[in-house]
Design a protein around this motif. Structure first.
Motif, PDB file in Angstrom:
ATOM      1  N   ARG B 124     -37.702  30.822  62.480  1.00  0.00           N
ATOM      2  CA  ARG B 124     -39.133  31.537  62.562  1.00  0.00           C
ATOM      3  C   ARG B 124     -39.890  31.236  63.762  1.00  0.00           C
ATOM      4  O   ARG B 124     -40.497  32.083  64.411  1.00  0.00           O
ATOM      5  N   LYS B 125     -39.496  29.967  64.267  1.00  0.00           N
ATOM      6  CA  LYS B 125     -40.344  29.752  65.469  1.00  0.00           C
ATOM      7  C   LYS B 125     -39.609  30.350  66.780  1.00  0.00           C
ATOM      8  O   LYS B 125     -40.451  30.874  67.604  1.00  0.00           O
ATOM      9  N   ASP B 126     -38.296  30.504  66.724  1.00  0.00           N
ATOM     10  CA  ASP B 126     -37.807  31.182  68.038  1.00  0.00           C
ATOM     11  C   ASP B 126     -37.693  32.889  67.753  1.00  0.00           C
ATOM     12  O   ASP B 126     -37.063  33.675  68.337  1.00  0.00           O
ATOM     13  N   ARG B 127     -38.247  33.224  66.538  1.00  0.00           N
ATOM     14  CA  ARG B 127     -38.371  34.658  66.144  1.00  0.00           C
ATOM     15  C   ARG B 127     -36.769  35.434  66.044  1.00  0.00           C
ATOM     16  O   ARG B 127     -36.730  36.379  65.390  1.00  0.00           O
ATOM     17  N   SER B 128     -36.008  34.593  65.928  1.00  0.00           N
ATOM     18  CA  SER B 128     -34.611  34.947  65.372  1.00  0.00           C
ATOM     19  C   SER B 128     -34.331  35.363  64.105  1.00  0.00           C
ATOM     20  O   SER B 128     -33.552  36.188  63.758  1.00  0.00           O
ATOM     21  N   ILE B 129     -35.411  34.863  63.309  1.00  0.00           N
ATOM     22  CA  ILE B 129     -35.543  35.328  62.003  1.00  0.00           C
ATOM     23  C   ILE B 129     -35.486  36.699  61.876  1.00  0.00           C
ATOM     24  O   ILE B 129     -35.113  37.605  60.739  1.00  0.00           O
ATOM     25  N   LEU B 130     -36.336  37.591  62.816  1.00  0.00           N
ATOM     26  CA  LEU B 130     -36.143  39.126  62.765  1.00  0.00           C
ATOM     27  C   LEU B 130     -34.789  39.591  62.889  1.00  0.00           C
ATOM     28  O   LEU B 130     -34.528  40.874  62.341  1.00  0.00           O
ATOM     29  N   PHE B 131     -34.051  38.945  63.565  1.00  0.00           N
ATOM     30  CA  PHE B 131     -32.456  39.584  63.835  1.00  0.00           C
ATOM     31  C   PHE B 131     -31.768  39.156  62.160  1.00  0.00           C
ATOM     32  O   PHE B 131     -31.315  40.121  61.669  1.00  0.00           O
ATOM     33  N   TRP B 132     -31.894  37.876  61.807  1.00  0.00           N
ATOM     34  CA  TRP B 132     -31.238  37.607  60.539  1.00  0.00           C
ATOM     35  C   TRP B 132     -31.689  38.309  59.680  1.00  0.00           C
ATOM     36  O   TRP B 132     -30.801  38.930  58.587  1.00  0.00           O
ATOM     37  N   LYS B 133     -33.163  38.729  59.491  1.00  0.00           N
ATOM     38  CA  LYS B 133     -33.598  39.446  58.373  1.00  0.00           C
ATOM     39  C   LYS B 133     -33.216  41.059  58.444  1.00  0.00           C
ATOM     40  O   LYS B 133     -33.502  41.833  57.595  1.00  0.00           O
ATOM     41  N   SER B 134     -32.699  41.484  59.643  1.00  0.00           N
ATOM     42  CA  SER B 134     -32.159  42.781  59.795  1.00  0.00           C
ATOM     43  C   SER B 134     -30.939  43.136  59.257  1.00  0.00           C
ATOM     44  O   SER B 134     -30.547  44.247  59.332  1.00  0.00           O
ATOM     45  N   LEU B 135     -30.415  42.103  58.701  1.00  0.00           N
ATOM     46  CA  LEU B 135     -29.103  42.279  57.994  1.00  0.00           C
ATOM     47  C   LEU B 135     -28.945  41.987  56.494  1.00  0.00           C
ATOM     48  O   LEU B 135     -29.731  41.303  55.990  1.00  0.00           O
ATOM     49  N   PRO B 136     -28.295  42.717  55.782  1.00  0.00           N
ATOM     50  CA  PRO B 136     -28.232  42.793  54.441  1.00  0.00           C
ATOM     51  C   PRO B 136     -27.657  41.309  53.716  1.00  0.00           C
ATOM     52  O   PRO B 136     -26.641  41.520  53.136  1.00  0.00           O
ATOM     53  N   SER B 138     -29.242  38.485  51.094  1.00  0.00           N
ATOM     54  CA  SER B 138     -30.455  38.128  50.628  1.00  0.00           C
ATOM     55  C   SER B 138     -30.960  36.789  50.800  1.00  0.00           C
ATOM     56  O   SER B 138     -30.110  36.051  51.575  1.00  0.00           O
ATOM     57  N   ASP B 139     -32.303  36.690  50.509  1.00  0.00           N
ATOM     58  CA  ASP B 139     -32.748  35.476  50.734  1.00  0.00           C
ATOM     59  C   ASP B 139     -32.250  34.121  49.737  1.00  0.00           C
ATOM     60  O   ASP B 139     -32.047  33.109  50.233  1.00  0.00           O
ATOM     61  N   ILE B 140     -31.545  34.565  49.019  1.00  0.00           N
ATOM     62  CA  ILE B 140     -31.160  33.657  47.871  1.00  0.00           C
ATOM     63  C   ILE B 140     -29.803  32.838  48.473  1.00  0.00           C
ATOM     64  O   ILE B 140     -29.672  31.822  48.654  1.00  0.00           O
ATOM     65  N   ASN B 141     -29.085  33.771  49.061  1.00  0.00           N
ATOM     66  CA  ASN B 141     -27.805  33.552  49.792  1.00  0.00           C
ATOM     67  C   ASN B 141     -28.087  32.608  51.109  1.00  0.00           C
ATOM     68  O   ASN B 141     -27.433  31.593  51.339  1.00  0.00           O
ATOM     69  N   THR B 142     -28.969  33.152  51.775  1.00  0.00           N
ATOM     70  CA  THR B 142     -29.607  32.260  53.018  1.00  0.00           C
ATOM     71  C   THR B 142     -29.790  30.903  52.630  1.00  0.00           C
ATOM     72  O   THR B 142     -29.475  30.206  53.566  1.00  0.00           O
ATOM     73  N   VAL B 143     -30.584  30.612  51.425  1.00  0.00           N
ATOM     74  CA  VAL B 143     -31.096  29.335  51.267  1.00  0.00           C
ATOM     75  C   VAL B 143     -29.888  28.490  50.634  1.00  0.00           C
ATOM     76  O   VAL B 143     -29.685  27.438  51.076  1.00  0.00           O
ATOM     77  N   LEU B 144     -29.069  29.143  49.744  1.00  0.00           N
ATOM     78  CA  LEU B 144     -28.065  28.433  48.973  1.00  0.00           C
ATOM     79  C   LEU B 144     -27.069  28.064  49.868  1.00  0.00           C
ATOM     80  O   LEU B 144     -26.370  26.930  49.785  1.00  0.00           O
ATOM     81  N   VAL B 145     -26.805  28.671  50.924  1.00  0.00           N
ATOM     82  CA  VAL B 145     -25.710  28.343  52.222  1.00  0.00           C
ATOM     83  C   VAL B 145     -26.148  27.197  52.790  1.00  0.00           C
ATOM     84  O   VAL B 145     -25.290  26.330  53.012  1.00  0.00           O
ATOM     85  N   LYS B 146     -27.463  27.144  52.914  1.00  0.00           N
ATOM     86  CA  LYS B 146     -27.826  25.692  53.791  1.00  0.00           C
ATOM     87  C   LYS B 146     -27.653  24.486  52.930  1.00  0.00           C
ATOM     88  O   LYS B 146     -27.204  23.531  53.154  1.00  0.00           O
ATOM     89  N   LEU B 147     -27.847  24.713  51.399  1.00  0.00           N
ATOM     90  CA  LEU B 147     -27.732  23.569  50.672  1.00  0.00           C
ATOM     91  C   LEU B 147     -26.348  23.287  50.600  1.00  0.00           C
ATOM     92  O   LEU B 147     -25.914  21.888  50.569  1.00  0.00           O
ATOM     93  N   LEU B 148     -25.494  24.294  50.540  1.00  0.00           N
ATOM     94  CA  LEU B 148     -24.056  24.063  50.309  1.00  0.00           C
ATOM     95  C   LEU B 148     -23.340  23.485  51.308  1.00  0.00           C
ATOM     96  O   LEU B 148     -22.674  22.387  51.372  1.00  0.00           O
ATOM     97  N   THR B 149     -23.950  23.686  52.735  1.00  0.00           N
ATOM     98  CA  THR B 149     -23.535  23.020  53.885  1.00  0.00           C
ATOM     99  C   THR B 149     -23.914  21.786  53.792  1.00  0.00           C
ATOM    100  O   THR B 149     -22.934  20.856  54.288  1.00  0.00           O
ATOM    101  N   ALA B 150     -25.178  21.208  53.533  1.00  0.00           N
ATOM    102  CA  ALA B 150     -25.554  19.871  53.638  1.00  0.00           C
ATOM    103  C   ALA B 150     -25.023  19.244  52.382  1.00  0.00           C
ATOM    104  O   ALA B 150     -24.694  18.014  52.724  1.00  0.00           O
ATOM    105  N   THR B 151     -24.806  19.517  51.254  1.00  0.00           N
ATOM    106  CA  THR B 151     -24.236  18.829  50.247  1.00  0.00           C
ATOM    107  C   THR B 151     -22.820  18.778  50.229  1.00  0.00           C
ATOM    108  O   THR B 151     -22.084  17.539  49.676  1.00  0.00           O
ATOM    109  N   ILE B 152     -22.135  19.709  50.627  1.00  0.00           N
ATOM    110  CA  ILE B 152     -20.486  19.711  50.379  1.00  0.00           C
ATOM    111  C   ILE B 152     -19.829  19.637  52.041  1.00  0.00           C
ATOM    112  O   ILE B 152     -19.052  18.872  52.063  1.00  0.00           O
ATOM    113  N   LEU B 153     -20.193  20.682  52.600  1.00  0.00           N
ATOM    114  CA  LEU B 153     -19.171  20.907  53.790  1.00  0.00           C
ATOM    115  C   LEU B 153     -19.421  19.833  54.880  1.00  0.00           C
ATOM    116  O   LEU B 153     -18.464  19.506  55.357  1.00  0.00           O
ATOM    117  N   VAL B 154     -20.579  19.640  55.399  1.00  0.00           N
ATOM    118  CA  VAL B 154     -20.790  18.536  56.467  1.00  0.00           C
ATOM    119  C   VAL B 154     -20.196  17.212  55.983  1.00  0.00           C
ATOM    120  O   VAL B 154     -19.501  16.634  56.512  1.00  0.00           O
TER     121      VAL B 154
END
Lengths: 285, 311
Positions: B124-136, B138-154
């Motif tokens: 949001r700070k570097d405005r690249s959110i406008l690029f990410w949000k221009s792609l199909p 969903s907000d649910i997947n966007t957030v869940l991927v972060k959680l999955l990365t933090a809890t399992i993958l890393v």
């Protein structure tokens, strides 16, 4: 055919500031619409509302969907480029291609690679290593490789020099010519896009002040170069804008028969820039 | 289409340095140090005090590179180690393996914290959110991927690096033992119990991830909401709640709940957890309440992400 976009009484407030005030318009398939207005007129807010990036009041239908719900569904049919520099700086060109291929069913890797091959951009470069013009080229190449029904460009050439701006628009026209894709371009640099548009939407202070097909401009507006002795006579027909030109007055008339005006002087069809100036100054008076 | 593979890859592209480069370099550094300790023994003077203690006796040895060669030193050390009871060897090796893993788990805790804090804020700070949000996506997947990365993958990447250091250590010791008459398998590899140790680490990090879930949800919520300095919100709001709780209710329930879930108490608790313990650790009232709170916080983060715009 159904309109690609149908806006009906769309309003948006930021506190007491009215960014959009009951805006209504529609966009037909295959049209190229110029959304034109001064800075702060509501161009970006209008586009963001279309794309589901901001809330609003009123009715808005984009490709049969309400953009406030299911933005991700809408984005399968709509693509947009916000003004330059929104590609994340850490992203590699090859990663950008992989990413879009992985999330967008309408993306063609071959097409993106063919478009990128025409530029100086290497797949291994990161966005932060590219110049402003190259970032725009990259973004455009990525977006053009996506098969969509509506392409939204918000000040796509902001901050680019004239050479890049020209190639950008040439590219756009050659790639989308014959497509049934509708394009909405917002800008405050009217002259540059005049030749590619099929429709004009002038917006000022959150209101649509002109909504017209390019082909209808000649029917609706007439510019007359009036000699000093005929000025009074011409003023009686209520020109919407008057400017001095080499000792004569250049007057712009709206909804006046050409036969009536023919006796006043030389008739022209106004350029988009002249229309823009006339419409904007009229509102500020 | 299944977007998850590329969405997860995206997180690693962006954070390659802290997700992969950092633990790999750390593992390489540890392995280098262990190799150096053996190869440099004769070159640089090394003096090591060793003590072996049990209830009955306490033995103390000094290994000094001035008095003996590397080979002799290894002989002395191995002989003493072999002389210990099986249980003591297991215990000793467990401590060493656990100790080698700790720096990684410490880094992991910090990496996850800062990753989640920036995950819905930086774009949001570097405005690249406008690029990410221009792609199909969903907000649910966007957030869940972060959680999955933090809890399992890393955590998985960090555990692999820990395992590599463990293996390297045992291999180096085995190589050093060549030429000595020791049953290295029975003396070293068997009591080290590598597989069981690794499974226990997996259990520890999984239970820790689940335990920390409400804290992760809180970080995500702040990351999706804050317009500046998310760190101040993450810490500031709980302090305010704690102060109010102390003044109005005169108790510390919230502070205690928050701090235990915000700190890596499970991985640093020196618990010998096995995979079989997971159900009993997960099916507790406290854990279930935590998960419910986490779900609410993550849902709020998803909702805010939907409304999010450049800042």
């Amino acid at each position: 055919m159904n309109a690609v976009v149908r806006a009906n009484g769309v309003s948006k407030h930021y506190g007491k500031f009215e960014a959009l005030n009951h805006v209504s318009f529609s966009i037909e398939p295959g049209s190229i619409v110029g959304l034109i207005g001064p800075n702060g007129a509501g161009k970006t807010t209008t586009l963001k509302a279309l794309l589901g990036l901001t809330g609003f009041e009123g009715e808005l239908n984009v490709m049969g969907l309400d953009p406030r719900r299911g933005r991700h569904e809408l984005m399968q049919k709509v693509c947009f480029i916000a003004d330059v520099g929104v590609l994340p700086r850490w992203l590699k060109v090859s990663e950008a291609v992989d990413y879009i291929e992985g999330v967008h069913p309408g993306f063609s890797r071959e097409k993106a690679q063919a478009l990128l091959a025409e530029t100086d951009i290497s797949p291994r470069q990161k966005v932060r290593q590219l110049s402003k013009g190259m970032v725009t080229q990259l973004h455009l190449a990525l977006v053009m490789a996506i098969d969509v029904d509506l392409l939204v460009l918000d000040e796509p050439t902001l901050g680019l020099d004239i050479l890049y701006r020209k190639t950008f628009y040439e590219r756009l026209v050659s790639d989308y010519f014959d497509h049934n894709t509708s394009i909405v371009i917002s800008t405050h640099q009217v002259e540059e896009i005049e030749s590619l548009l099929t429709h004009l939407l002038f917006i000022d202070s959150g209101r649509i002040v002109l909504d017209i097909a390019m082909d209808d401009i000649a029917d609706q507006f007439t510019e007359v170069l009036v000699s000093p002795e005929q000025i009074e006579q011409a003023m009686a027909h209520h020109p919407i804008h008057v400017r001095d030109m080499l000792g004569k007055k250049n007057m712009l008339f709206e909804h006046q028969e050409r036969e009536t005006l023919a006796g006043l002087g030389e008739l022209h069809t106004p350029s988009v820039a002249d229309l823009f100036v006339a419409k904007m100054q009229r509102r500020s008076v | 289409m299944n977007q998850y593979p590329v969405l997860l890859k995206r997180e690693f592209w962006e954070h390659r340095n802290i997700f992969v480069v950092l633990p790999v370099i750390t593992a390489g550094f540890f392995i280098f140090l262990m190799l150096a300790a053996f190869t440099a023994f004769d070159v640089v003077g090394i003096k090591a005090d060793m003590s072996f203690q049990n209830e009955e006796s306490s033995e103390h040895y000094t290994i000094d590179s001035d008095d003996m060669t590397m080979d002799e030193a290894i002989g002395v050390a191995f002989a003493r180690f072999a002389g210990l009871a099986e249980e003591q060897r297991e215990q000793g090796l467990y401590q060493v393996l656990y100790g080698l893993g700790m720096p990684f788990l410490g880094m992991l805790t910090l990496v996850i914290f800062f990753y989640l804090m920036g995950s819905l804020y930086e774009d949001r700070k570097d405005r690249s959110i406008l690029f990410w949000k221009s792609l199909p996506v969903s907000d649910i997947n966007t957030v869940l991927v972060k959680l999955l990365t933090a809890t399992i993958l890393v955590p998985a990447v960090y555990l692999v690096c820990i395992a590599a250091v463990h293996l390297a250590m045992l291999l180096i010791i085995t190589l050093a033992a060549i030429g000595h008459d020791f049953e290295i398998w029975a003396m070293l590899w068997q009591p080290a119990n590598l597989i069981a140790h690794w499974l226990s680490l997996i259990a520890l990090t999984l239970v820790q991830s689940l335990w920390s879930l409400p804290f992760f949800g809180w970080i995500l919520l702040v990351s999706a909401y804050a317009r500046s300095v998310p760190l101040a919100w993450i810490i500031g709001i709980p302090i305010v709640i704690a102060a109010l709780e102390g003044m109005l209710l005169q108790d510390r329930d919230f502070v205690q709940w928050f701090t235990t879930h915000a700190s890596p108490v499970i991985v640093f608790g020196r618990e010998n957890l096995s995979l079989a313990d997971i159900p009993s650790r997960v099916l507790t009232i406290d854990m279930l309440v935590s998960v419910v709170i986490a779900i609410l916080l993550v849902a709020a983060a998803i909702w805010l992400r939907g409304k999010a715009d450049e800042i």
